[in-house]
Motif scaffolding. Structure first.
Motif, PDB file in Angstrom:
ATOM      1  N   LYS A  50       0.933  -1.278   0.050  1.00 44.22           N
ATOM      2  CA  LYS A  50       0.025  -0.039   0.052  1.00 44.22           C
ATOM      3  C   LYS A  50       0.776   1.379  -0.066  1.00 44.22           C
ATOM      4  O   LYS A  50       0.252   2.248  -0.139  1.00 44.22           O
ATOM      5  CB  LYS A  50      -0.914  -0.127   1.373  1.00 44.22           C
ATOM      6  CG  LYS A  50      -1.915  -1.138   1.128  1.00 44.22           C
ATOM      7  CD  LYS A  50      -2.807  -1.021   2.340  1.00 44.22           C
ATOM      8  CE  LYS A  50      -3.710  -2.373   2.427  1.00 44.22           C
ATOM      9  NZ  LYS A  50      -4.539  -2.357   3.547  1.00 44.22           N
ATOM     10  N   CYS A  51       2.247   1.068  -0.033  1.00 50.94           N
ATOM     11  CA  CYS A  51       3.139   2.106   0.253  1.00 50.94           C
ATOM     12  C   CYS A  51       4.510   1.945  -0.914  1.00 50.94           C
ATOM     13  O   CYS A  51       4.537   0.736  -1.204  1.00 50.94           O
ATOM     14  CB  CYS A  51       3.723   2.299   1.361  1.00 50.94           C
ATOM     15  SG  CYS A  51       2.650   2.736   2.728  1.00 50.94           S
ATOM     16  N   LYS A  64      18.624   9.933   2.703  1.00 48.14           N
ATOM     17  CA  LYS A  64      17.250  10.733   2.617  1.00 48.14           C
ATOM     18  C   LYS A  64      16.214   9.496   2.175  1.00 48.14           C
ATOM     19  O   LYS A  64      16.814   8.587   1.318  1.00 48.14           O
ATOM     20  CB  LYS A  64      17.266  11.892   1.459  1.00 48.14           C
ATOM     21  CG  LYS A  64      18.022  13.108   1.942  1.00 48.14           C
ATOM     22  CD  LYS A  64      17.829  14.097   0.843  1.00 48.14           C
ATOM     23  CE  LYS A  64      18.722  15.271   1.303  1.00 48.14           C
ATOM     24  NZ  LYS A  64      18.676  16.507   0.559  1.00 48.14           N
ATOM     25  N   PHE A  65      15.015   9.623   2.319  1.00 49.38           N
ATOM     26  CA  PHE A  65      13.995   8.807   1.936  1.00 49.38           C
ATOM     27  C   PHE A  65      12.722   9.524   1.781  1.00 49.38           C
ATOM     28  O   PHE A  65      12.488  10.472   2.190  1.00 49.38           O
ATOM     29  CB  PHE A  65      14.172   7.781   3.182  1.00 49.38           C
ATOM     30  CG  PHE A  65      13.232   8.308   4.514  1.00 49.38           C
ATOM     31  CD1 PHE A  65      11.797   8.211   4.881  1.00 49.38           C
ATOM     32  CD2 PHE A  65      14.385   8.473   5.384  1.00 49.38           C
ATOM     33  CE1 PHE A  65      11.530   8.796   5.932  1.00 49.38           C
ATOM     34  CE2 PHE A  65      13.645   9.041   6.644  1.00 49.38           C
ATOM     35  CZ  PHE A  65      12.453   9.166   7.002  1.00 49.38           C
ATOM     36  N   GLY A  66      11.662   8.678   1.262  1.00 45.40           N
ATOM     37  CA  GLY A  66      10.400   9.291   1.050  1.00 45.40           C
ATOM     38  C   GLY A  66       9.352   8.012   0.965  1.00 45.40           C
ATOM     39  O   GLY A  66       9.908   6.931   0.628  1.00 45.40           O
ATOM     40  N   PHE A  67       8.060   8.325   1.189  1.00 43.80           N
ATOM     41  CA  PHE A  67       7.204   7.434   0.768  1.00 43.80           C
ATOM     42  C   PHE A  67       5.781   8.265   0.503  1.00 43.80           C
ATOM     43  O   PHE A  67       5.559   9.308   0.641  1.00 43.80           O
ATOM     44  CB  PHE A  67       6.907   6.548   2.083  1.00 43.80           C
ATOM     45  CG  PHE A  67       6.512   7.341   3.250  1.00 43.80           C
ATOM     46  CD1 PHE A  67       5.123   7.545   3.312  1.00 43.80           C
ATOM     47  CD2 PHE A  67       7.392   8.056   4.264  1.00 43.80           C
ATOM     48  CE1 PHE A  67       4.506   8.213   4.693  1.00 43.80           C
ATOM     49  CE2 PHE A  67       6.949   8.806   4.977  1.00 43.80           C
ATOM     50  CZ  PHE A  67       5.489   8.796   5.513  1.00 43.80           C
ATOM     51  N   THR A  68       4.914   7.309  -0.278  1.00 48.53           N
ATOM     52  CA  THR A  68       3.649   7.457  -0.739  1.00 48.53           C
ATOM     53  C   THR A  68       2.790   6.387  -0.146  1.00 48.53           C
ATOM     54  O   THR A  68       3.366   5.400  -0.752  1.00 48.53           O
ATOM     55  CB  THR A  68       3.552   8.230  -1.943  1.00 48.53           C
ATOM     56  OG1 THR A  68       4.443   8.924  -2.404  1.00 48.53           O
ATOM     57  CG2 THR A  68       1.863   8.429  -2.321  1.00 48.53           C
ATOM     58  N   GLY A  76       5.352  11.202   2.831  1.00 50.53           N
ATOM     59  CA  GLY A  76       6.385  11.878   3.566  1.00 50.53           C
ATOM     60  C   GLY A  76       7.903  11.789   3.056  1.00 50.53           C
ATOM     61  O   GLY A  76       7.830  11.121   2.142  1.00 50.53           O
ATOM     62  N   GLU A  77       8.750  12.583   3.709  1.00 49.23           N
ATOM     63  CA  GLU A  77      10.098  12.620   3.534  1.00 49.23           C
ATOM     64  C   GLU A  77      10.863  12.947   4.657  1.00 49.23           C
ATOM     65  O   GLU A  77      10.380  13.556   5.741  1.00 49.23           O
ATOM     66  CB  GLU A  77      10.337  13.609   2.242  1.00 49.23           C
ATOM     67  CG  GLU A  77      10.090  14.891   2.617  1.00 49.23           C
ATOM     68  CD  GLU A  77      10.272  15.900   1.557  1.00 49.23           C
ATOM     69  OE1 GLU A  77      10.570  16.861   1.771  1.00 49.23           O
ATOM     70  OE2 GLU A  77      10.323  15.459   0.399  1.00 49.23           O
TER      71      GLU A  77
END
Length: 127
Positions: A50-51, A64-68, A76-77
């Motif tokens: 789901k992400c 660095k990281f990010g997700f949806t 977010g990041e």
């Protein structure tokens, strides 16, 4: 936080052996991360589909990281700073919907190695 709300939160956390609430309102969460995950700087867990996640290559001691996510809808990041082989700090900005209205949250964390035996806390599944 009102005393009755705090008590309810403490009881909910007590049901999960890896969470506790500090007297200053902070929250402690124990996570089991393998030595291999730390060595590869691959500490992000796999998602349930789901992400989607993005993790940049580490530059120096930062990553660095990010997700949806689709359920719940959120994104977010953030950034992780590896202080040593046994500790790191992180910060993350999260945007989500709460009761149909946009909400933004900021998280700051400090993590440290507690020991090789995770006890009852199951290891994260590395990405």
């Amino acid at each position: 936080m009102p005393p009755e709300q705090r008590k309810a939160m403490e009881q909910a956390m007590a049901a999960r052996s890896n969470m506790s609430l500090g007297s200053d309102g902070s929250m402690a969460i124990k996570m089991c991360i393998t030595a291999e995950m730390i060595e590869r700087k691959s500490w992000m867990p796999k998602t349930d589909g789901k992400c989607t996640q993005t993790v940049s290559a580490a530059v120096g001691n930062t990553q660095k990281f990010g997700f949806t996510c689709t359920d719940p809808v959120s994104s977010g990041e953030g950034i992780v700073t590896f202080l040593s082989k046994t500790s790191y700090t992180s910060s993350m900005k999260l945007t989500t919907l709460r009761n149909g209205k946009p909400e933004s949250l900021t998280f700051e964390s400090a993590s440290k190695f507690l020991g090789a035996d995770c006890g009852t806390v199951q290891p994260l599944t590395a990405k």
